[in-house]
Design a protein around this motif. Structure first.
Motif, PDB file in Angstrom:
ATOM      1  N   SER A 286      84.742  35.405 -45.021  1.00 31.75           N
ATOM      2  CA  SER A 286      84.275  36.087 -43.815  1.00 31.75           C
ATOM      3  C   SER A 286      84.257  35.083 -42.670  1.00 31.75           C
ATOM      4  O   SER A 286      84.353  33.853 -42.867  1.00 31.75           O
ATOM      5  CB  SER A 286      82.878  36.688 -44.022  1.00 31.75           C
ATOM      6  OG  SER A 286      81.931  35.664 -44.271  1.00 31.75           O
ATOM      7  N   GLN A 287      84.094  35.615 -41.463  1.00 29.76           N
ATOM      8  CA  GLN A 287      84.025  34.759 -40.287  1.00 29.76           C
ATOM      9  C   GLN A 287      82.782  33.881 -40.313  1.00 29.76           C
ATOM     10  O   GLN A 287      82.835  32.686 -39.998  1.00 29.76           O
ATOM     11  CB  GLN A 287      84.032  35.629 -39.018  1.00 29.76           C
ATOM     12  CG  GLN A 287      83.946  34.862 -37.716  1.00 29.76           C
ATOM     13  CD  GLN A 287      85.214  34.104 -37.385  1.00 29.76           C
ATOM     14  OE1 GLN A 287      86.293  34.437 -37.911  1.00 29.76           O
ATOM     15  NE2 GLN A 287      85.115  33.091 -36.544  1.00 29.76           N
ATOM     16  N   ALA A 288      81.638  34.446 -40.697  1.00 35.12           N
ATOM     17  CA  ALA A 288      80.400  33.675 -40.754  1.00 35.12           C
ATOM     18  C   ALA A 288      80.494  32.556 -41.784  1.00 35.12           C
ATOM     19  O   ALA A 288      80.045  31.430 -41.544  1.00 35.12           O
ATOM     20  CB  ALA A 288      79.225  34.601 -41.062  1.00 35.12           C
ATOM     21  N   ALA A 289      81.083  32.847 -42.948  1.00 32.68           N
ATOM     22  CA  ALA A 289      81.235  31.817 -43.979  1.00 32.68           C
ATOM     23  C   ALA A 289      82.167  30.700 -43.504  1.00 32.68           C
ATOM     24  O   ALA A 289      81.922  29.512 -43.755  1.00 32.68           O
ATOM     25  CB  ALA A 289      81.751  32.442 -45.262  1.00 32.68           C
ATOM     26  N   MET A 290      83.236  31.056 -42.806  1.00 31.41           N
ATOM     27  CA  MET A 290      84.155  30.035 -42.293  1.00 31.41           C
ATOM     28  C   MET A 290      83.449  29.124 -41.287  1.00 31.41           C
ATOM     29  O   MET A 290      83.578  27.887 -41.354  1.00 31.41           O
ATOM     30  CB  MET A 290      85.357  30.712 -41.629  1.00 31.41           C
ATOM     31  CG  MET A 290      86.389  29.730 -41.099  1.00 31.41           C
ATOM     32  SD  MET A 290      87.586  30.513 -39.995  1.00 31.41           S
ATOM     33  CE  MET A 290      86.528  30.897 -38.594  1.00 31.41           C
TER      34      MET A 290
ATOM     35  N   SER B 108      70.145  17.989 -57.785  1.00 32.88           N
ATOM     36  CA  SER B 108      69.957  17.563 -56.394  1.00 32.88           C
ATOM     37  C   SER B 108      70.413  18.663 -55.445  1.00 32.88           C
ATOM     38  O   SER B 108      71.390  19.369 -55.725  1.00 32.88           O
ATOM     39  CB  SER B 108      70.743  16.279 -56.121  1.00 32.88           C
ATOM     40  OG  SER B 108      72.130  16.496 -56.308  1.00 32.88           O
ATOM     41  N   PRO B 109      69.717  18.855 -54.319  1.00 34.14           N
ATOM     42  CA  PRO B 109      70.079  19.964 -53.412  1.00 34.14           C
ATOM     43  C   PRO B 109      71.456  19.764 -52.799  1.00 34.14           C
ATOM     44  O   PRO B 109      71.867  18.654 -52.465  1.00 34.14           O
ATOM     45  CB  PRO B 109      68.975  19.917 -52.342  1.00 34.14           C
ATOM     46  CG  PRO B 109      68.455  18.520 -52.384  1.00 34.14           C
ATOM     47  CD  PRO B 109      68.568  18.072 -53.808  1.00 34.14           C
ATOM     48  N   ALA B 110      72.164  20.871 -52.652  1.00 33.46           N
ATOM     49  CA  ALA B 110      73.509  20.848 -52.058  1.00 33.46           C
ATOM     50  C   ALA B 110      73.427  21.201 -50.577  1.00 33.46           C
ATOM     51  O   ALA B 110      72.587  22.002 -50.160  1.00 33.46           O
ATOM     52  CB  ALA B 110      74.421  21.829 -52.780  1.00 33.46           C
ATOM     53  N   ASP B 111      74.288  20.594 -49.767  1.00 32.41           N
ATOM     54  CA  ASP B 111      74.345  20.907 -48.343  1.00 32.41           C
ATOM     55  C   ASP B 111      74.989  22.261 -48.077  1.00 32.41           C
ATOM     56  O   ASP B 111      74.646  22.923 -47.089  1.00 32.41           O
ATOM     57  CB  ASP B 111      75.112  19.809 -47.598  1.00 32.41           C
ATOM     58  CG  ASP B 111      74.427  18.449 -47.739  1.00 32.41           C
ATOM     59  OD1 ASP B 111      73.182  18.414 -47.711  1.00 32.41           O
ATOM     60  OD2 ASP B 111      75.139  17.439 -47.867  1.00 32.41           O
ATOM     61  N   ASN B 112      75.886  22.664 -48.953  1.00 33.77           N
ATOM     62  CA  ASN B 112      76.512  23.984 -48.832  1.00 33.77           C
ATOM     63  C   ASN B 112      77.204  24.288 -50.154  1.00 33.77           C
ATOM     64  O   ASN B 112      77.620  23.381 -50.885  1.00 33.77           O
ATOM     65  CB  ASN B 112      77.512  24.021 -47.680  1.00 33.77           C
ATOM     66  CG  ASN B 112      77.744  25.430 -47.168  1.00 33.77           C
ATOM     67  OD1 ASN B 112      77.369  26.412 -47.813  1.00 33.77           O
ATOM     68  ND2 ASN B 112      78.372  25.542 -46.009  1.00 33.77           N
ATOM     69  N   SER B 113      77.327  25.567 -50.442  1.00 34.65           N
ATOM     70  CA  SER B 113      77.998  25.974 -51.682  1.00 34.65           C
ATOM     71  C   SER B 113      78.473  27.412 -51.520  1.00 34.65           C
ATOM     72  O   SER B 113      77.886  28.198 -50.753  1.00 34.65           O
ATOM     73  CB  SER B 113      77.065  25.853 -52.894  1.00 34.65           C
ATOM     74  OG  SER B 113      75.932  26.688 -52.744  1.00 34.65           O
ATOM     75  N   GLY B 114      79.519  27.757 -52.230  1.00 31.03           N
ATOM     76  CA  GLY B 114      80.050  29.109 -52.158  1.00 31.03           C
ATOM     77  C   GLY B 114      81.510  29.150 -52.587  1.00 31.03           C
ATOM     78  O   GLY B 114      82.149  28.113 -52.851  1.00 31.03           O
ATOM     79  N   PHE B 115      82.053  30.356 -52.643  1.00 28.80           N
ATOM     80  CA  PHE B 115      83.458  30.538 -53.045  1.00 28.80           C
ATOM     81  C   PHE B 115      84.369  30.381 -51.834  1.00 28.80           C
ATOM     82  O   PHE B 115      84.089  30.883 -50.731  1.00 28.80           O
ATOM     83  CB  PHE B 115      83.652  31.913 -53.670  1.00 28.80           C
ATOM     84  CG  PHE B 115      83.151  32.010 -55.081  1.00 28.80           C
ATOM     85  CD1 PHE B 115      83.878  31.449 -56.124  1.00 28.80           C
ATOM     86  CD2 PHE B 115      81.955  32.654 -55.365  1.00 28.80           C
ATOM     87  CE1 PHE B 115      83.423  31.540 -57.437  1.00 28.80           C
ATOM     88  CE2 PHE B 115      81.504  32.753 -56.674  1.00 28.80           C
ATOM     89  CZ  PHE B 115      82.229  32.191 -57.710  1.00 28.80           C
ATOM     90  N   LEU B 116      85.484  29.655 -52.057  1.00 21.91           N
ATOM     91  CA  LEU B 116      86.535  29.503 -51.063  1.00 21.91           C
ATOM     92  C   LEU B 116      87.888  29.660 -51.767  1.00 21.91           C
ATOM     93  O   LEU B 116      88.010  29.418 -52.973  1.00 21.91           O
ATOM     94  CB  LEU B 116      86.464  28.126 -50.375  1.00 21.91           C
ATOM     95  CG  LEU B 116      85.261  27.842 -49.472  1.00 21.91           C
ATOM     96  CD1 LEU B 116      85.283  26.397 -49.016  1.00 21.91           C
ATOM     97  CD2 LEU B 116      85.258  28.777 -48.270  1.00 21.91           C
TER      98      LEU B 116
END
Length: 253
Positions: free
Chosen positions: A97-101, A16-24
């Motif tokens: 990064s600022q954009a990721a935050m 199922s598609p995710a609304d957001n994903s990435g490393f934190l």
């Protein structure tokens, strides 16, 4: 709230598609050290894994009744997820990064059902205002826009208003006379431009005057009558021709 671990694990790793994903970077609950985790946001649930290829999540955060805000931390680009209540835990996360935050703060703030309720209420209010404005623009008519129909123009007449033509048209000298139709309206063209009526509709051209036939007079149409008329006219023509020739020759001595 009871959560089934198997169902959560399947939902976290399904296609199922995710609304957001990435490393934190996630700060520990007991120790203040930050650990790099892979986060996946689906609906109002924020899953985090040890690695991106992990098959089961390490934990899940249900984003209901919480606030997402920036916070001061040793790590740059840090933000916190705070829940109401004295014994509720506060999750401190940091982006790379600022954009990721900014992307994560925006996504997490819109993930709860409370936010969706506010959005739905705002859309309903805007829709109601549009309906009221449409009703005022239509002069307060209670009819729905789908029931509106254009009014017939002056050129379009109903079949009841058109004059009925007779079954047999009257004739003069064997020709049909259209301007003598019973019930037809005779209008004088006062504009000086023939061929158009008052409403701009084309009118038939006027017919030349014809000799009226009296009731007792019959029109001769037999071959014998035509021969007699031809003979009489030929005599008149011959006399006129002879008279003209005599004038051309002049007086005889």
């Amino acid at each position: 709230m009871k959560l089934n671990e198997r169902s959560l694990a399947f939902y976290a790793t399904c296609d199922s598609p995710a609304d957001n994903s990435g490393f934190l970077y996630k700060r520990g609950e007991r120790y203040t050290a930050y650990h790099r985790r892979w986060f996946v946001l689906k609906g109002n649930m924020l899953f985090y894994f040890e690695e991106r290829e992990s098959r089961e999540p390490v934990g899940v955060i249900v984003l209901e009744g919480c606030n997402v805000e920036l916070c001061e931390s040793a790590e740059d680009f840090a933000f916190a997820i705070r829940f109401g209540g004295t014994k509720s835990r506060t999750y401190v996360l940091a982006a790379e990064s600022q954009a990721a935050m900014e992307s994560w703060v925006k996504s997490l703030s819109r993930a709860s059902f409370d936010y969706m309720r506010l959005v739905v209420r705002e859309l309903e209010r805007q829709l109601e205002e549009m309906r009221r404005g449409l009703a005022r623009g239509c002069g307060g008519s209670r009819e729905s826009p789908s029931s509106w129909k254009p009014k017939p123009s002056g050129l379009a007449r109903s079949p009841e208003q058109l004059p009925a033509l007779p079954a047999v048209l009257p004739k003069e000298n064997g020709c049909a006379v259209w301007d003598n139709v019973v019930g037809a309206e005779q209008r004088a063209d006062s504009s000086g431009c023939g061929g158009h009526g008052e409403e701009g509709s084309p009118q038939p051209p006027p017919l030349p005057p014809r000799r009226r036939v009296s009731d007792g007079e019959a029109v001769a149409q037999s071959p014998s009558t035509f021969c007699r008329l031809h003979e009489l006219y030929s005599r008149d023509v011959a006399q006129l021709r002879q008279h003209w020739l005599q004038k051309q020759r002049g007086p005889q001595p």
